[in-house]
Write an enzyme that holds these catalytic residues in place. Sequence first.
Site, PDB file in Angstrom:
ATOM      1  CG  ASP A 127      -2.057   0.854   1.269  1.00 40.21           C
ATOM      2  OD1 ASP A 127      -1.921   1.938   1.036  1.00 40.21           O
ATOM      3  OD2 ASP A 127      -3.275   0.437   1.235  1.00 40.21           O
TER       4      ASP A 127
ATOM      5  CG  LEU B 152       0.895   3.361   4.060  1.00 39.89           C
ATOM      6  CD1 LEU B 152       1.621   4.054   5.276  1.00 39.89           C
ATOM      7  CD2 LEU B 152      -0.385   2.905   4.595  1.00 39.89           C
TER       8      LEU B 152
ATOM      9  CE1 TYR C  83     -12.900   3.686  -9.168  1.00 37.32           C
ATOM     10  CE2 TYR C  83     -15.320   3.839  -9.534  1.00 37.32           C
ATOM     11  CZ  TYR C  83     -14.265   3.194  -8.829  1.00 37.32           C
ATOM     12  OH  TYR C  83     -14.262   2.309  -7.788  1.00 37.32           O
TER      13      TYR C  83
ATOM     14  CE  LYS D  69     -11.457   0.299  -9.257  1.00 36.55           C
ATOM     15  NZ  LYS D  69     -10.951  -0.609  -8.380  1.00 36.55           N
TER      16      LYS D  69
ATOM     17  CG  LEU E 248     -25.016  10.294   1.735  1.00 38.82           C
ATOM     18  CD1 LEU E 248     -25.167  11.691   1.737  1.00 38.82           C
ATOM     19  CD2 LEU E 248     -26.184   9.490   0.928  1.00 38.82           C
TER      20      LEU E 248
ATOM     21  CB  ILE F 127     -28.630  16.282  -0.643  1.00 32.59           C
ATOM     22  CG1 ILE F 127     -29.045  15.966   0.840  1.00 32.59           C
ATOM     23  CG2 ILE F 127     -29.435  15.064  -1.540  1.00 32.59           C
ATOM     24  CD1 ILE F 127     -28.169  14.735   1.056  1.00 32.59           C
ATOM     25  CG  PHE F 128     -23.690  16.458  -4.210  1.00 36.19           C
ATOM     26  CD1 PHE F 128     -23.509  17.649  -3.814  1.00 36.19           C
ATOM     27  CD2 PHE F 128     -22.775  15.479  -3.903  1.00 36.19           C
ATOM     28  CE1 PHE F 128     -22.454  18.088  -2.920  1.00 36.19           C
ATOM     29  CE2 PHE F 128     -21.651  15.914  -2.983  1.00 36.19           C
ATOM     30  CZ  PHE F 128     -21.636  17.089  -2.612  1.00 36.19           C
TER      31      PHE F 128
ATOM     32  NE  ARG G  66     -24.767   6.068  -6.164  1.00 42.62           N
ATOM     33  CZ  ARG G  66     -25.554   6.652  -7.202  1.00 42.62           C
ATOM     34  NH1 ARG G  66     -26.634   6.451  -7.536  1.00 42.62           N
ATOM     35  NH2 ARG G  66     -24.919   7.622  -7.837  1.00 42.62           N
TER      36      ARG G  66
HETATM   37  N1  UDP Z   1     -24.077  12.405  -1.772  1.00 42.83           N
HETATM   38  C1  UDP Z   1     -24.303  13.729  -1.294  1.00 42.83           C
HETATM   39  N2  UDP Z   1     -23.518  14.355  -0.541  1.00 42.83           N
HETATM   40  C2  UDP Z   1     -22.491  14.221  -0.142  1.00 42.83           C
HETATM   41  C3  UDP Z   1     -21.745  12.817  -0.526  1.00 42.83           C
HETATM   42  C4  UDP Z   1     -22.465  12.207  -1.394  1.00 42.83           C
HETATM   43  O1  UDP Z   1     -25.592  13.997  -1.941  1.00 42.83           O
HETATM   44  O2  UDP Z   1     -21.743  15.128   0.539  1.00 42.83           O
HETATM   45  C5  UDP Z   1     -24.553  11.587  -2.562  1.00 42.83           C
HETATM   46  C6  UDP Z   1     -23.918  11.414  -4.208  1.00 42.83           C
HETATM   47  O3  UDP Z   1     -24.011  12.589  -4.848  1.00 42.83           O
HETATM   48  C7  UDP Z   1     -24.538  10.085  -4.491  1.00 42.83           C
HETATM   49  C8  UDP Z   1     -24.704   9.241  -3.061  1.00 42.83           C
HETATM   50  O4  UDP Z   1     -24.694  10.262  -2.013  1.00 42.83           O
HETATM   51  O5  UDP Z   1     -25.843  10.249  -5.077  1.00 42.83           O
HETATM   52  C9  UDP Z   1     -23.649   8.400  -2.607  1.00 42.83           C
HETATM   53  O6  UDP Z   1     -22.296   8.882  -2.984  1.00 42.83           O
HETATM   54  P1  UDP Z   1     -21.170   8.389  -2.344  1.00 42.83           P
HETATM   55  O7  UDP Z   1     -20.068   9.212  -2.377  1.00 42.83           O
HETATM   56  O8  UDP Z   1     -21.256   8.021  -0.837  1.00 42.83           O
HETATM   57  O9  UDP Z   1     -20.885   6.850  -3.020  1.00 42.83           O
HETATM   58  P2  UDP Z   1     -20.834   6.647  -4.686  1.00 42.83           P
HETATM   59  O10 UDP Z   1     -22.203   6.225  -5.094  1.00 42.83           O
HETATM   60  O11 UDP Z   1     -20.253   7.860  -5.296  1.00 42.83           O
HETATM   61  O12 UDP Z   1     -20.002   5.651  -4.539  1.00 42.83           O
END
Ligand code: UDP
Length: 359
Positions: free
Chosen positions: A31, A33, A141, A145, A190, A207-208, A221
């Site tokens: 790793d 780190l 991303y 993968k 989140l 909340i995005f 999710r």
């Molecule tokens: N999310 C959010 N606010 C935050 C972080 C994440 O609304 O501060 C939303 C993000 O846009 C997605 C969901 O939470 O819709 C899960 O995001 P996360 O980054 O936890 O995991 P990802 O799905 O990207 O792997």
Amino acid sequence: MHYLVTGGAGFVGSHVVLALRDAGHSVVVFDNLSTGHRAALPPDVPLIVGDLSDPARLNTVMEYERFDAVLHFAALSLVADSMRAPFTYLRHNYLNSLHLVELCVRHSIRRFVFSSTAALFGTPEQQPIMEDATVNPGSPYGESKFLIERVLHWAEKIHGLHSACLRYFNAAGSDPSGRAGEDHRPETHLIPLAIDTALGRRPRLSIFGSDYPTPDGTCVRDYIHVTDLARAHLAALEQIGTRSVTYNVGNTTGFSNLEVVRSVERVTGRRIDWCGADRRPGDPAILIAGSERLRRETGWTPHIAALDDIVETAYRWRLAHPDGYAPLPAMQDARVESRPVPAFSVPPVATAMHPPAPS
Ligand code: UDP
């Protein structure tokens, strides 16, 4: 068995290390780190601090020790960062993994477990996403993968390296007995952000996106407990003696971002101050796992499936580790907003390629 675990000091990697050792195996962690923590590993786990972009170092490790399999976690893993720095993600994740797979072939390692992602599906119309759904990455991303999955496909066909590609949905929670937890710096996920907001360590949660085609307009999710995810790696290892497999690893249930907020409120008993914000680039609206193949072929099922129970383990770890694994300067004021990470970021094409206006 004796396993090499790249990225074993990270969130998922460290939980897999615990699961492997609980099952009686020995591990060596490789790793750099950059995002992982020494303290995430039991003290007697050998840690080689090295970077996968240095194949010579890895080659020396493989010459020195004989591994029964490699489990590969080391990667850049943020969808939104990959939308800002696509080449960094493609180079880092793809090329480093290519080196690793080549070295496995050179050293006659026969089994490889790869931490892949649901992000390679993009935004499919069919939910839950079955294991044979069409791949159509919605971000560099996810693409990086998928490229590695293709490398593994050819490594098996031509060199007999059997692999398990595990397409993770949203890993969350922490080791139920408190030995490891989630500590990203900066934190972008989140559940840990919602917990820190509930604890008053952040002023507000953004909340995005509120206009996604979902019941409440926020993304949906599938949260899978990190220990259940770790157990899926052990189950997959048993499958790849003579063949390769690809599995989705999720709970088969979706929760919207607002449902997650309400779950964290229930578990912590505190109200979360949240506000709506713009969509985050690269976020698919819905990701729900169909994990039928994994369940049918290995007998795996999640043990901690309820969202509140997943959140509860994350909350308990955070209460016990308010500064994560170690207090770092960046964490001393826990209210600082997440900083955009990549110094390597290049301007998006539309800006960079825009021709000068005619004079
Ligand atoms: N999310 C959010 N606010 C935050 C972080 C994440 O609304 O501060 C939303 C993000 O846009 C997605 C969901 O939470 O819709 C899960 O995001 P996360 O980054 O936890 O995991 P990802 O799905 O990207 O792997």
